[in-house]
Design a protein around this motif. Structure first.
Motif, short mmCIF file in Angstrom:
data_model
loop_
_atom_site.label_atom_id
_atom_site.label_comp_id
_atom_site.label_asym_id
_atom_site.label_seq_id
_atom_site.Cartn_x
_atom_site.Cartn_y
_atom_site.Cartn_z
N GLY A 122 -11.65 37.95 25.76
CA GLY A 122 -11.83 36.55 26.12
C GLY A 122 -11.18 35.66 25.09
O GLY A 122 -10.41 36.14 24.25
N ARG A 123 -11.50 34.38 25.20
CA ARG A 123 -11.01 33.41 24.23
C ARG A 123 -12.02 33.30 23.12
O ARG A 123 -13.21 33.11 23.40
CB ARG A 123 -10.96 32.01 24.83
CG ARG A 123 -10.32 31.89 26.13
CD ARG A 123 -10.63 30.50 26.68
NE ARG A 123 -9.68 30.26 27.76
CZ ARG A 123 -9.93 29.47 28.79
NH1 ARG A 123 -11.07 28.82 28.87
NH2 ARG A 123 -9.01 29.32 29.70
N MET A 124 -11.57 33.37 21.89
CA MET A 124 -12.43 33.02 20.77
C MET A 124 -12.09 31.56 20.45
O MET A 124 -10.98 31.27 19.97
CB MET A 124 -12.14 33.92 19.57
CG MET A 124 -13.10 33.73 18.42
SD MET A 124 -14.79 34.28 18.82
CE MET A 124 -14.64 36.04 18.59
N ARG B 233 -15.83 34.84 27.48
CA ARG B 233 -15.24 35.98 28.19
C ARG B 233 -14.28 35.53 29.28
O ARG B 233 -14.52 34.52 29.93
CB ARG B 233 -16.35 36.80 28.85
CG ARG B 233 -16.95 37.84 27.95
CD ARG B 233 -17.74 38.84 28.79
NE ARG B 233 -18.21 39.90 27.93
CZ ARG B 233 -17.50 40.99 27.65
NH1 ARG B 233 -16.32 41.18 28.20
NH2 ARG B 233 -17.97 41.90 26.84
N TYR B 234 -13.23 36.33 29.50
CA TYR B 234 -12.31 36.04 30.60
C TYR B 234 -12.90 36.43 31.95
O TYR B 234 -12.55 35.86 32.97
CB TYR B 234 -10.97 36.75 30.40
CG TYR B 234 -10.11 36.07 29.37
CD1 TYR B 234 -9.91 34.68 29.41
CD2 TYR B 234 -9.49 36.78 28.36
CE1 TYR B 234 -9.13 34.05 28.47
CE2 TYR B 234 -8.69 36.15 27.42
CZ TYR B 234 -8.51 34.78 27.48
OH TYR B 234 -7.73 34.15 26.56
N GLY B 235 -13.76 37.45 31.96
CA GLY B 235 -14.30 37.91 33.24
C GLY B 235 -15.77 38.23 33.09
O GLY B 235 -16.46 37.72 32.20
N VAL C 7 6.20 27.22 31.57
CA VAL C 7 5.56 27.00 30.27
C VAL C 7 4.58 28.16 30.01
O VAL C 7 4.15 28.83 30.96
CB VAL C 7 4.87 25.63 30.18
CG1 VAL C 7 5.90 24.50 30.32
CG2 VAL C 7 3.77 25.49 31.24
N PRO C 8 4.24 28.44 28.75
CA PRO C 8 3.55 29.69 28.43
C PRO C 8 2.04 29.71 28.64
O PRO C 8 1.43 30.76 28.45
CB PRO C 8 3.84 29.86 26.94
CG PRO C 8 4.00 28.48 26.42
CD PRO C 8 4.67 27.73 27.53
N PHE C 9 1.42 28.63 29.08
CA PHE C 9 -0.02 28.47 28.88
C PHE C 9 -0.93 29.30 29.78
O PHE C 9 -2.13 29.28 29.60
CB PHE C 9 -0.39 26.98 28.94
CG PHE C 9 0.45 26.18 27.99
CD1 PHE C 9 0.29 26.33 26.62
CD2 PHE C 9 1.43 25.33 28.46
CE1 PHE C 9 1.08 25.63 25.72
CE2 PHE C 9 2.24 24.61 27.57
CZ PHE C 9 2.06 24.77 26.20
N GLU D 116 -1.15 23.29 34.06
CA GLU D 116 -2.55 22.86 34.04
C GLU D 116 -3.35 23.56 32.94
O GLU D 116 -4.25 22.97 32.35
CB GLU D 116 -3.21 23.16 35.40
CG GLU D 116 -2.70 22.27 36.52
CD GLU D 116 -3.28 22.62 37.89
OE1 GLU D 116 -2.92 21.94 38.85
OE2 GLU D 116 -4.09 23.58 38.00
N ASN D 117 -3.03 24.82 32.68
CA ASN D 117 -3.84 25.57 31.71
C ASN D 117 -3.66 25.07 30.28
O ASN D 117 -4.47 25.36 29.42
CB ASN D 117 -3.56 27.07 31.81
CG ASN D 117 -4.78 27.91 31.44
OD1 ASN D 117 -5.88 27.64 31.92
ND2 ASN D 117 -4.61 28.88 30.56
N TYR D 118 -2.59 24.30 30.02
CA TYR D 118 -2.42 23.72 28.68
C TYR D 118 -3.57 22.75 28.40
O TYR D 118 -4.21 22.79 27.35
CB TYR D 118 -1.07 23.04 28.55
CG TYR D 118 -0.72 22.58 27.13
CD1 TYR D 118 -1.30 23.16 26.00
CD2 TYR D 118 0.22 21.56 26.93
CE1 TYR D 118 -0.96 22.74 24.72
CE2 TYR D 118 0.56 21.14 25.65
CZ TYR D 118 -0.02 21.73 24.54
OH TYR D 118 0.31 21.32 23.29
N1 8RB Z 1 5.46 31.62 25.04
C1 8RB Z 1 -1.32 33.57 26.84
C2 8RB Z 1 -3.10 32.89 28.00
C3 8RB Z 1 -4.19 32.09 28.60
C4 8RB Z 1 -5.27 31.96 27.58
C5 8RB Z 1 -6.51 31.25 28.02
C6 8RB Z 1 -1.72 31.21 26.70
C7 8RB Z 1 3.67 31.62 23.02
C8 8RB Z 1 5.76 30.98 23.94
CL1 8RB Z 1 -0.16 29.59 25.24
C9 8RB Z 1 -0.62 31.12 25.88
C10 8RB Z 1 -2.07 32.45 27.18
O1 8RB Z 1 -6.49 30.52 29.02
O2 8RB Z 1 -7.53 31.45 27.33
N2 8RB Z 1 -2.98 34.21 28.15
O3 8RB Z 1 -1.89 34.64 27.45
C11 8RB Z 1 -0.21 33.48 26.02
C12 8RB Z 1 0.14 32.24 25.54
O4 8RB Z 1 1.20 32.01 24.73
C13 8RB Z 1 2.17 33.02 24.44
C14 8RB Z 1 1.76 33.93 23.33
C15 8RB Z 1 3.44 32.28 24.18
N3 8RB Z 1 4.31 32.26 25.18
C16 8RB Z 1 7.09 30.32 23.90
C17 8RB Z 1 4.87 30.96 22.89
#
Ligand code: 8RB
Ligand code: FAD
Length: 452
Positions: free
Chosen positions: A81-83, A95-97, A308-310, A359-361
């Motif tokens: 999950g997320r800390m 927790r994620y799930g 975007v990565p979020f 949206e997740n950002y």
């Molecule tokens: N590209 C991730 C999540 C969701 C996490 C949650 C978010 C870094 C670049 Cl920002 C990010 C997530 O909702 O609790 N799962 O996996 C990976 C993420 O960033 C990655 C490492 C990242 N991707 C350019 C930088």
């Protein structure tokens, strides 16, 4: 020029290219792959630093199809999950799930790429490294590459662009027809930092989590590596304060961390050096109306729909594309028809995950920390048990299931309305009007079929 022209020529041996080469070669197609970089098995992975990424069910399923899941998971770290590290107060795990069957994996990009390159070769694909695509002649069905060994010209039947967000193949296709391309730059960028192991060689913080330091308009995250380090990513706006306009060097970064990320600061001993050495990375969404040029060329992964990565889904979506394309080529004997069927299946799904990633950002940097959000989150996990197969948190549909992203997006929209409506004015679940909520769920959400 080679005597026999391959059935498919893939540009790029990154994650999507190497997986797709495996899938097609395993199905008996003649496959060639041209990659701009040197062979990572001989020269080490470009960049050197270990970059980790989140792998979830969609990506894992694609790896299973290629029988590469075991090798990749052998080096993975589980994330439950997320800390969440609030500005004030103790970190806590969300927790994620429901339990440990619903988790994410943190894997090394370099190791995973090497595993997939080995799979592709073992399946019979021909890989050519240090071959940078330059120009395509779609009439003569030839393309040129450059590299240490000098320029070369190669014949092709069909090209597949797995050459990433800055795709050269996409640019060559766009000379033939308007692809309807638009890039939306995010007004935030990122910088990578590192948490090394302790002197005893252990993880410095909880390894089985994705760490988030939410700070409203910006945030830091950290993912574990199997060498007991963490890759930290600092996301900041480009303008305003603080931003990459005001945090310009390692000293500025230290001051920012002292103020806003105090518990992270002692974990990053080389903060200044990391900040000064690593570039600021920009972030964008790439929208493309056409992914295909007849039977001549088609795009997969970031080349078609960088995001975007979020949501941590860029790679997962790219690998899912590869399975969809390989399946379409099995189903349709005619290559142009198969490419069109693949695009028809994937376009709305790519758009949905691109939207959910944006949206997740907001969710990560702002909402994870607030009480309303946590109550809604508590309720959705409870509703999942109360209405199995009907109410499933959107995060779970995206991350632990393979239902189309567009379906997750649409059901998520309805669920969000129900959650807001049910929790409005409440600060505990004890006072929820269950009869009304249950009825609304039964009415507005159809059960999902099994097997997804
Ligand atoms: N590209 C991730 C999540 C969701 C996490 C949650 C978010 C870094 C670049 Cl920002 C990010 C997530 O909702 O609790 N799962 O996996 C990976 C993420 O960033 C990655 C490492 C990242 N991707 C350019 C930088
Ligand atoms: P790429 O992996 O970019 O591969 C493209 C390949 O094509 C490269 O090998 C490149 O060298 C080659 N190439 C480029 N141009 C040419 C040319 N002209 N000729 C020949 N070869 C060429 N996604 C997730 O799902 N989870 C995550 O946690 C996650 N974290 C990430 C962290 C970082 C720091 C970054 C940058 C991205 C992350 N992503 C993540 C996104 C993910 O990396 C991409 O979505 C994924 O790699 C896309 O795969 P691809 O094969 O389409 O492109």
């Amino acid at each position: 020029m080679a005597a026999e022209t391959p059935d498919f020529t893939i540009i790029g041996a990154g994650l999507a290219g190497a997986l797709l080469a495996t899938l097609l070669a395993q199905r008996g197609r003649r496959v060639a792959v041209y990659e701009r970089r040197a062979d990572p098995r001989m020269f080490g992975y470009a960049g050197g630093r270990s970059i980790n990424m989140a792998l979830s069910e969609r990506g894992l399923h694609a790896l299973r199809q290629a029988r590469a899941d075991g090798d990749v998971l052998a080096q993975a770290v589980m994330m439950r999950g997320r800390m969440v590290h609030p500005l004030h107060g103790e970190p806590h795990l969300q927790r994620y799930g429901q339990d440990d069957s619903e988790i994410n994996w943190s894997i090394s990009r370099g190791e995973m790429n090497i595993t997939l390159i080995n799979s592709a070769e073992a399946a019979g694909a021909m890989l050519h490294f240090d071959r940078n695509l330059q120009e395509v002649d779609f009439v003569a069905r030839t393309f040129t590459t450059s590299g240490e060994a000098g320029p070369a010209r190669h014949a092709f039947h069909s090209l597949i662009g797995a050459d990433g967000a800055g795709s050269t193949l996409r640019q060559q296709m766009a000379r033939q027809r308007d692809l309807g391309e638009r890039t939306d730059w995010l007004d935030h960028s990122y910088k990578e930092l590192e948490i090394p192991p302790t002197l005893q060689g252990d993880f410095r913080i909880e390894p089985n989590a994705l760490h988030i330091w939410p700070r409203g308009r910006y945030m830091c995250i950290a993912l574990p590596n199997d060498e007991k380090t963490f890759t930290v990513t600092l996301f900041l706006p480009n303008e305003g304060d603080p931003s990459f306009a005001t945090i310009r060097d390692g000293r500025d970064a230290r001051a920012l961390f002292e103020r806003d990320f105090a518990d992270a600061l002692p974990l990053i001993p080389a903060l200044e050096a990391d900040f000064d050495r690593n570039p600021v990375g920009s972030l964008a969404t790439l929208y493309l109306q056409q992914w295909q040029l007849d039977d001549l060329a088609v795009l997969v992964g970031d080349a078609a729909h960088a995001m975007v990565p979020f949501h941590g889904q860029g790679m997962n979506c790219a690998l899912e594309d590869c399975v969809a394309l390989a399946d379409a080529l099995d189903t349709h004997a005619d290559t142009a028809t198969a490419f069109a069927a693949y695009h028809a299946e994937r376009a709305a799904n790519a758009l949905a995950i691109q939207t959910m990633a944006l949206e997740n950002y907001l969710e990560m940097r702002d909402h994870v920390d607030d009480a309303d959000y946590q109550l809604q989150r508590q309720l959705e996990l409870l509703l999942e048990k109360r209405h199995p197969g009907r109410f499933i948190p959107r995060y779970s549909m995206v991350t632990f299931m393979r239902i189309p992203y567009a379906v997750a997006f649409e059901r998520g929209r309805i669920q969000r309305e129900l959650l807001i409506d049910a929790t409005g004015g409440h600060d505990t679940l004890d006072t929820i009007d269950w009869a009304r909520l249950d009825a609304a769920i039964e009415q507005r959400l159809t059960p999902l079929d099994g097997n997804v």
